[in-house]
Every structure is written in C-alpha cells, then in structure tokens.
Design an enzyme around this catalytic site. Structure first.
Site, mmCIF file in Angstrom:
data_model
loop_
_atom_site.group_PDB
_atom_site.id
_atom_site.type_symbol
_atom_site.label_atom_id
_atom_site.label_comp_id
_atom_site.label_asym_id
_atom_site.label_seq_id
_atom_site.Cartn_x
_atom_site.Cartn_y
_atom_site.Cartn_z
ATOM 1 N N SER A 127 0.871 -1.187 0.000
ATOM 2 C CA SER A 127 0.000 0.000 0.000
ATOM 3 C C SER A 127 0.903 1.230 0.000
ATOM 4 O O SER A 127 2.033 1.168 0.522
ATOM 5 C CB SER A 127 -0.862 0.013 1.261
ATOM 6 O OG SER A 127 -1.444 1.286 1.445
ATOM 7 N N TYR A 165 -1.164 -1.061 10.225
ATOM 8 C CA TYR A 165 -1.312 -1.326 8.778
ATOM 9 C C TYR A 165 -0.039 -0.915 8.021
ATOM 10 O O TYR A 165 0.466 -1.654 7.172
ATOM 11 C CB TYR A 165 -2.526 -0.550 8.276
ATOM 12 C CG TYR A 165 -2.910 -0.813 6.835
ATOM 13 C CD1 TYR A 165 -3.541 -2.003 6.464
ATOM 14 C CD2 TYR A 165 -2.659 0.132 5.846
ATOM 15 C CE1 TYR A 165 -3.908 -2.232 5.138
ATOM 16 C CE2 TYR A 165 -3.017 -0.092 4.525
ATOM 17 C CZ TYR A 165 -3.646 -1.275 4.177
ATOM 18 O OH TYR A 165 -4.006 -1.499 2.861
ATOM 19 N N LYS A 181 2.411 -3.331 5.844
ATOM 20 C CA LYS A 181 2.615 -3.145 4.401
ATOM 21 C C LYS A 181 4.069 -2.786 4.088
ATOM 22 O O LYS A 181 4.563 -3.100 2.997
ATOM 23 C CB LYS A 181 1.650 -2.080 3.873
ATOM 24 C CG LYS A 181 0.175 -2.495 3.960
ATOM 25 C CD LYS A 181 -0.098 -3.764 3.161
ATOM 26 C CE LYS A 181 -1.572 -4.100 3.069
ATOM 27 N NZ LYS A 181 -1.832 -5.308 2.277
HETATM 28 P P1 NAP Z 1 -11.636 -5.735 0.964
HETATM 29 O O1 NAP Z 1 -12.617 -5.266 -0.052
HETATM 30 O O2 NAP Z 1 -11.856 -5.401 2.393
HETATM 31 O O3 NAP Z 1 -11.450 -7.328 0.787
HETATM 32 C C1 NAP Z 1 -10.529 -8.001 1.606
HETATM 33 C C2 NAP Z 1 -10.379 -9.421 1.120
HETATM 34 O O4 NAP Z 1 -9.395 -10.051 1.971
HETATM 35 C C3 NAP Z 1 -11.648 -10.226 1.246
HETATM 36 O O5 NAP Z 1 -11.731 -11.143 0.175
HETATM 37 C C4 NAP Z 1 -11.449 -10.977 2.555
HETATM 38 O O6 NAP Z 1 -12.147 -12.222 2.600
HETATM 39 C C5 NAP Z 1 -9.960 -11.240 2.495
HETATM 40 N N1 NAP Z 1 -9.388 -11.571 3.800
HETATM 41 C C6 NAP Z 1 -9.385 -10.820 4.936
HETATM 42 N N2 NAP Z 1 -8.763 -11.471 5.918
HETATM 43 C C7 NAP Z 1 -8.343 -12.663 5.406
HETATM 44 C C8 NAP Z 1 -7.657 -13.789 5.931
HETATM 45 N N3 NAP Z 1 -7.263 -13.833 7.205
HETATM 46 N N4 NAP Z 1 -7.412 -14.842 5.105
HETATM 47 C C9 NAP Z 1 -7.821 -14.827 3.812
HETATM 48 N N5 NAP Z 1 -8.489 -13.788 3.258
HETATM 49 C C10 NAP Z 1 -8.740 -12.727 4.055
HETATM 50 O O7 NAP Z 1 -10.165 -5.198 0.625
HETATM 51 P P2 NAP Z 1 -9.566 -4.466 -0.681
HETATM 52 O O8 NAP Z 1 -9.798 -3.017 -0.536
HETATM 53 O O9 NAP Z 1 -10.001 -5.186 -1.905
HETATM 54 O O10 NAP Z 1 -8.003 -4.692 -0.423
HETATM 55 C C11 NAP Z 1 -7.304 -5.804 -0.928
HETATM 56 C C12 NAP Z 1 -5.838 -5.653 -0.605
HETATM 57 O O11 NAP Z 1 -5.349 -4.413 -1.137
HETATM 58 C C13 NAP Z 1 -5.526 -5.611 0.897
HETATM 59 O O12 NAP Z 1 -4.303 -6.261 1.150
HETATM 60 C C14 NAP Z 1 -5.400 -4.130 1.185
HETATM 61 O O13 NAP Z 1 -4.608 -3.875 2.313
HETATM 62 C C15 NAP Z 1 -4.759 -3.646 -0.096
HETATM 63 N N6 NAP Z 1 -4.968 -2.220 -0.343
HETATM 64 C C16 NAP Z 1 -6.221 -1.713 -0.497
HETATM 65 C C17 NAP Z 1 -6.396 -0.349 -0.732
HETATM 66 C C18 NAP Z 1 -7.744 0.271 -0.913
HETATM 67 O O14 NAP Z 1 -7.800 1.519 -1.009
HETATM 68 N N7 NAP Z 1 -8.828 -0.461 -1.000
HETATM 69 C C19 NAP Z 1 -5.277 0.467 -0.787
HETATM 70 C C20 NAP Z 1 -4.000 -0.079 -0.617
HETATM 71 C C21 NAP Z 1 -3.867 -1.443 -0.411
HETATM 72 P P3 NAP Z 1 -13.587 -12.377 3.351
HETATM 73 O O15 NAP Z 1 -14.628 -11.925 2.386
HETATM 74 O O16 NAP Z 1 -13.639 -13.810 3.686
HETATM 75 O O17 NAP Z 1 -13.524 -11.488 4.577
#
Ligand code: NAP
Length: 252
Positions: free
Chosen positions: A147, A160, A164
C-alpha cells in the site's frame, strides 16, 4: 495433456470481493485457472460465487477454498489444494488484508497483532508454501499487495503501515532469493481504491483524499488488476523486487 492441464494456475488470496476479485477475473481473462480464497467457511459462498462467475465467463477451471492465511496450516492447505487440482502453482497473488485503524497511543495489542498476522505473516505463509513448488517448476510469479501507506505512513495506521512496509521488505528479499529460478516477486502499492475497505471513509475524509489525487478520483479495483496481470505474465520476466505505486499520482 488436456487444455486445462496446460493452463497456468493462479492463487489469489482474499478474492471474494474488491481488488482480489478483480485480480482473479483478470488472471482468468488471461487464460489461467484460478483458485479463489475466502477467509473462512462463512464467506466461502462469496468465493464460490466468484469462482463460478469466472469459470462461466472465461472458460477456465476454478476452485474456491476457505483458508485464513494467518494460520500456517490453512495457508499450506490452500496452496496444496491449488497444486492438487492443477498439478502446479504458477502465480501467487497475496491480496488478503485487513485494517484495524486507531491512533498509536490508544491502539491495543490485539489490533496491532491482527493486522500483522493477516497482512504480513499471511503473506509469508503463502509465499513459503508456493515458493517450494515454484522452485521445482523453475518458473513463478509472486505479487504481494502492499500500500502507499507502507511507503509513506499514515495517521491512525501504525499497524497497517508496519504490515505493508514489512511486505515490501519481504518481497525484495524473496526476489533476491528466487531470481535465478525464473521466479519474480514484486509488490504493488495501491493508493485509495473504491472497495469495502475504503467504504468506511466519511464524505469529508473522501473529499480530502481525492483533493490529493492528481487524477481527481479514487482508483478502481481494475486499475490494480491490470498491473497484476502484467506482472504475472511472461513479458514481466525482467522485473523483480520492485514496488509499484498505483495511486493516480497521489504520492507525487
Ligand atoms: P476488501 O474489499 O476489504 O477485501 C478483503 C479481502 O481479503 C476479502 O476477500 C477478505 O475475505 C480477504 N481476507 C481478509 N482477511 C483474510 C484472511 N485472514 N485470510 C484470507 N483472506 C482474508 O479489501 P480491498 O480493498 O479489496 O483490499 C485488498 C488488498 O489491497 C488488501 O491487502 C489491502 O490492504 C490492499 N490495499 C487496499 C487499498 C484500498 O484503497 N482499497 C489500498 C492499498 C492497499 P472475506 O470476504 O472472507 O472477509
């Protein structure tokens, strides 16, 4: 060898929704068999729905597996299930992640540990299990979701940001260890992407963020998925150990 056995196999952790779902779709569109992962049996139906949708739309083999990547045995079982179904694991995208935000002075150990355990240790568990197979295959692509917060830090996110930033160090070290075996490891550092994770932002927070983004909008999951598809391809064979920010110019 059947057409399905010829296809590369990709495992995408946390692919029930958001960025992970977009990545799973994109890799299937590139012709890979895809293993979709949920964090638990409770959310397995969401993973099954993504897997079914992808199989139908792109004509590839898919599998839905419930596994909490923070638990070593479950992460190992996820990679083993992918290998069992496909005879190989070519691409691993460590996307599973959570936030537990709060100012450092008031943050509990539980909130700190939960984020490190899933975001950083979960990534390590899956990398370790998949790297063993990729080393035998002498080919592999690992893409770890970091991130911009891991690069620049952020108020209310010491846990977080640490997780990251840890993912970046892990990825660079892994890239050095695996380069001679045709295995690349790169980190993608998204800015603010419109998913459930950023849904929690208030309108004021959202406006403040958008005002810092050159492109004038939050990113879409596909903005990240397109880069992951490239990093997972043959064309990206000379790119390893890199951290690529995808943030619409926010960090400039
Ligand atoms: P999200 O919509 O909250 O989805 C999170 C996903 O991770 C879900 O499929 C969830 O599964 C899964 N998950 C959570 N805990 C887990 C575990 N212990 N084992 C296996 N799966 C798990 O998140 P997102 O925004 O798409 O983010 C995805 C990635 O990108 C993350 O690593 C996040 O830190 C990174 N990121 C996101 C952003 C942003 O702005 N959105 C920015 C920078 C980085 P369940 O449905 O089973 O809970």
């Amino acid at each position: 060898m059947t057409e399905s056995e010829n296809r590369r196999c990709a495992v995408v952790t946390g692919s029930t929704r958001g960025i992970g779902r977009a990545v799973a779709r994109e890799l299937a569109a590139a012709g890979m068999n895809v293993v979709v992962n949920s964090s638990s049996e409770r959310s397995l139906p969401a993973a099954e729905a993504v897997a079914a949708e992808i199989a139908e739309e792109f004509g590839v083999e898919t599998l839905a597996v419930a596994a909490n990547v923070a638990i070593e045995e479950e992460a190992n079982a996820l990679i083993a299930a992918a290998a069992e179904a496909n005879g190989r694991v070519d691409v691993l995208v460590n996307n599973a992640g959570i936030t537990r935000d709060g100012l450092a002075a008031r943050m509990s150990d539980d909130d700190f540990d939960a984020v490190i355990d899933i975001n950083l240790k979960g990534t390590f568990h899956c990398c370790r299990a998949a790297a063993k197979l990729m080393m035998k295959q002498r080919w592999g692509r690992i893409v770890n979701m970091s991130s911009v917060v891991g690069v620049y830090g952020n108020v209310g996110q010491v846990n977080y940001a640490a997780s990251k930033a840890g993912v970046i160090g892990l990825t660079k070290s892994l890239a050095r260890e695996l380069a001679r075996r045709n295995i690349t490891a790169n980190a993608v550092a998204p800015g603010f992407i419109a998913t459930d994770m950023t849904d929690a932002l208030s309108d004021a927070q959202r406006e403040a963020i958008v005002s810092r983004i050159g492109s004038g909008r939050l990113g879409e999951p596909d903005d990240i998925a397109h880069l992951v598809r490239f990093l997972a391809s043959d064309e990206a064979s000379y790119i390893t150990g890199q951290v690529i920010c995808v943030d619409g110019g926010m960090s400039l």
